[in-house]
Design an enzyme around this catalytic site. Structure first.
Site, PDB file in Angstrom:
ATOM      1  N   LYS A  36      19.260  28.251  28.712  1.00  0.00           N
ATOM      2  CA  LYS A  36      20.421  29.109  28.956  1.00  0.00           C
ATOM      3  C   LYS A  36      20.883  29.606  27.591  1.00  0.00           C
ATOM      4  O   LYS A  36      21.774  29.037  26.954  1.00  0.00           O
ATOM      5  CB  LYS A  36      21.507  28.301  29.689  1.00  0.00           C
ATOM      6  CG  LYS A  36      22.437  29.181  30.491  1.00  0.00           C
ATOM      7  CD  LYS A  36      23.173  28.388  31.538  1.00  0.00           C
ATOM      8  CE  LYS A  36      24.386  29.115  32.057  1.00  0.00           C
ATOM      9  NZ  LYS A  36      24.146  30.431  32.625  1.00  0.00           N
ATOM     10  N   GLU A  58      14.861  35.790  39.611  1.00  0.00           N
ATOM     11  CA  GLU A  58      16.289  35.465  39.765  1.00  0.00           C
ATOM     12  C   GLU A  58      17.117  36.682  39.402  1.00  0.00           C
ATOM     13  O   GLU A  58      16.601  37.679  38.896  1.00  0.00           O
ATOM     14  CB  GLU A  58      16.660  34.292  38.849  1.00  0.00           C
ATOM     15  CG  GLU A  58      16.468  34.591  37.376  1.00  0.00           C
ATOM     16  CD  GLU A  58      16.836  33.422  36.469  1.00  0.00           C
ATOM     17  OE1 GLU A  58      17.624  32.548  36.887  1.00  0.00           O
ATOM     18  OE2 GLU A  58      16.352  33.411  35.326  1.00  0.00           O
TER      19      GLU A  58
HETATM   20  N1  PLP Z   1      20.237  32.382  36.658  1.00  0.00           N
HETATM   21  C1  PLP Z   1      20.819  32.914  35.567  1.00  0.00           C
HETATM   22  C2  PLP Z   1      20.033  33.832  34.688  1.00  0.00           C
HETATM   23  C3  PLP Z   1      22.144  32.594  35.249  1.00  0.00           C
HETATM   24  O1  PLP Z   1      22.714  33.107  34.147  1.00  0.00           O
HETATM   25  C4  PLP Z   1      22.864  31.731  36.110  1.00  0.00           C
HETATM   26  C5  PLP Z   1      24.259  31.365  35.829  1.00  0.00           C
HETATM   27  O2  PLP Z   1      24.931  31.924  35.040  1.00  0.00           O
HETATM   28  C6  PLP Z   1      22.231  31.211  37.245  1.00  0.00           C
HETATM   29  C7  PLP Z   1      20.908  31.553  37.477  1.00  0.00           C
HETATM   30  C8  PLP Z   1      22.959  30.270  38.181  1.00  0.00           C
HETATM   31  O3  PLP Z   1      23.149  29.018  37.577  1.00  0.00           O
HETATM   32  P1  PLP Z   1      24.318  28.030  38.031  1.00  0.00           P
HETATM   33  O4  PLP Z   1      24.190  27.875  39.514  1.00  0.00           O
HETATM   34  O5  PLP Z   1      24.006  26.763  37.314  1.00  0.00           O
HETATM   35  O6  PLP Z   1      25.609  28.646  37.640  1.00  0.00           O
END
Ligand code: PLP
Length: 288
Positions: A148, A181
């Site tokens: 992230k 995603e």
């Molecule tokens: N995918 C991406 C690229 C994201 O930035 C995020 C969240 O910001 C998610 C998926 C979802 O992650 P989470 O459910 O942990 O918030």
């Protein structure tokens, strides 16, 4: 008020160097969390992912999880917030120009806590529009989406396409053309009663909300399929939704020009209900 390198300071004094490698190179990582009724939901899981992102880029966070938790709660308290969106950002820190991470002696550590602004109720009832972007998701052997990272241009380019087409989110195909995603969310769809979602090996951030939803679906005996799906699979779905920490479960009723429903579908609504119950239970436990 902002938590910056060990101290709570007013916004206008929360200043970092123009030599910070987070600013110069997007060299750093972050987490977004949500607090309900003064308790941070899934805090341990978010910190675990923060440390995992850090280790994938060779960034040493000198703080222990316990100290980061304290920093998060201090920041919420300083802003008198109970319903909050929290962001923890850790950059490589300030150092001379150059890519060597060793040039930066100390990471920059920041926590924000902002009031949570609910998405419009109508979005949860009627669903939102998303698109499938032309922009491909970063190849996972180049920049692994499990990190992230502060390096968000891939997502910004896809989001720009979504905004240009009046959509809330863009789902990015990976280098092979499999859906991966959204720019800030994971994607799910329902077809013939089966819940589908791109598998982790398509190259995604394995969202914490995604994992909860899969657990809940399993418990509710909703069949699950994780795999490589094409844009046409999503466009032909009976229901779809996107998930993340702040939006939870957001129904999708249009994919590009194609309408896939008039309102949130039944499986989507059941899963969102179960998710809210899970949050309520978590908060009750945390308050014990
Ligand atoms: N995918 C991406 C690229 C994201 O930035 C995020 C969240 O910001 C998610 C998926 C979802 O992650 P989470 O459910 O942990 O918030």
């Amino acid at each position: 008020m902002i938590y910056l390198n060990g101290r709570i300071v007013p916004n206008n004094r929360a200043l970092i160097s123009v030599y910070d490698h987070g600013f110069l190179y997007g060299d750093g990582i972050y987490e977004t969390l949500r607090a309900y009724g003064g308790k941070v939901f899934m805090l341990d899981e978010h910190l675990e992912r923060l440390f995992s992102s850090a280790s994938m880029i060779g960034l040493m966070i000198s703080k222990k999880a316990r100290d980061i938790k304290k920093a998060v709660y201090m920041t919420m308290a300083a802003n008198r917030l109970k319903e909050a969106v929290i962001r923890i950002t850790v950059s490589r820190g300030a150092g001379p120009i150059g890519l060597d991470p060793g040039l930066c002696k100390r990471p920059t550590f920041v926590v924000f806590a902002n009031p949570f602004r609910m998405y419009p109720r109508s979005s949860y009832e009627k669903g939102v529009k998303i698109i499938i972007s032309r922009t491909r998701r970063n190849y996972r052997k180049a920049l692994d989406p499990r990190i992230k990272s502060l390096n968000f241009l891939n997502n910004i380019l896809a989001m720009t396409e979504a905004l240009d087409q009046g959509a809330l989110e863009a789902v990015m195909p990976n280098y092979r053309g499999c859906l991966s995603e959204g720019t800030v969310s994971n994607i799910f769809f329902v077809k013939k009663g089966i819940l589908h979602t791109p598998s982790p090996d398509t190259g995604i951030l394995n969202g914490i909300t995604r994992r909860i939803i899969l657990d809940l679906a399993w418990g509710m005996k909703i069949p699950i399929h994780e795999g490589c799906y094409r844009p046409r699979d999503l466009s032909a779905a009976e229901e779809a939704f996107i998930s993340n920490t702040t939006m939870e479960v957001m129904p999708v009723t249009a994919v590009g020009g194609r309408v896939i429903g008039k309102k949130a579908g039944p499986v989507t609504r059941r899963l969102h209900g179960a998710y809210r119950d899970k949050v309520a239970e978590y908060i009750r436990e945390a308050n014990r």
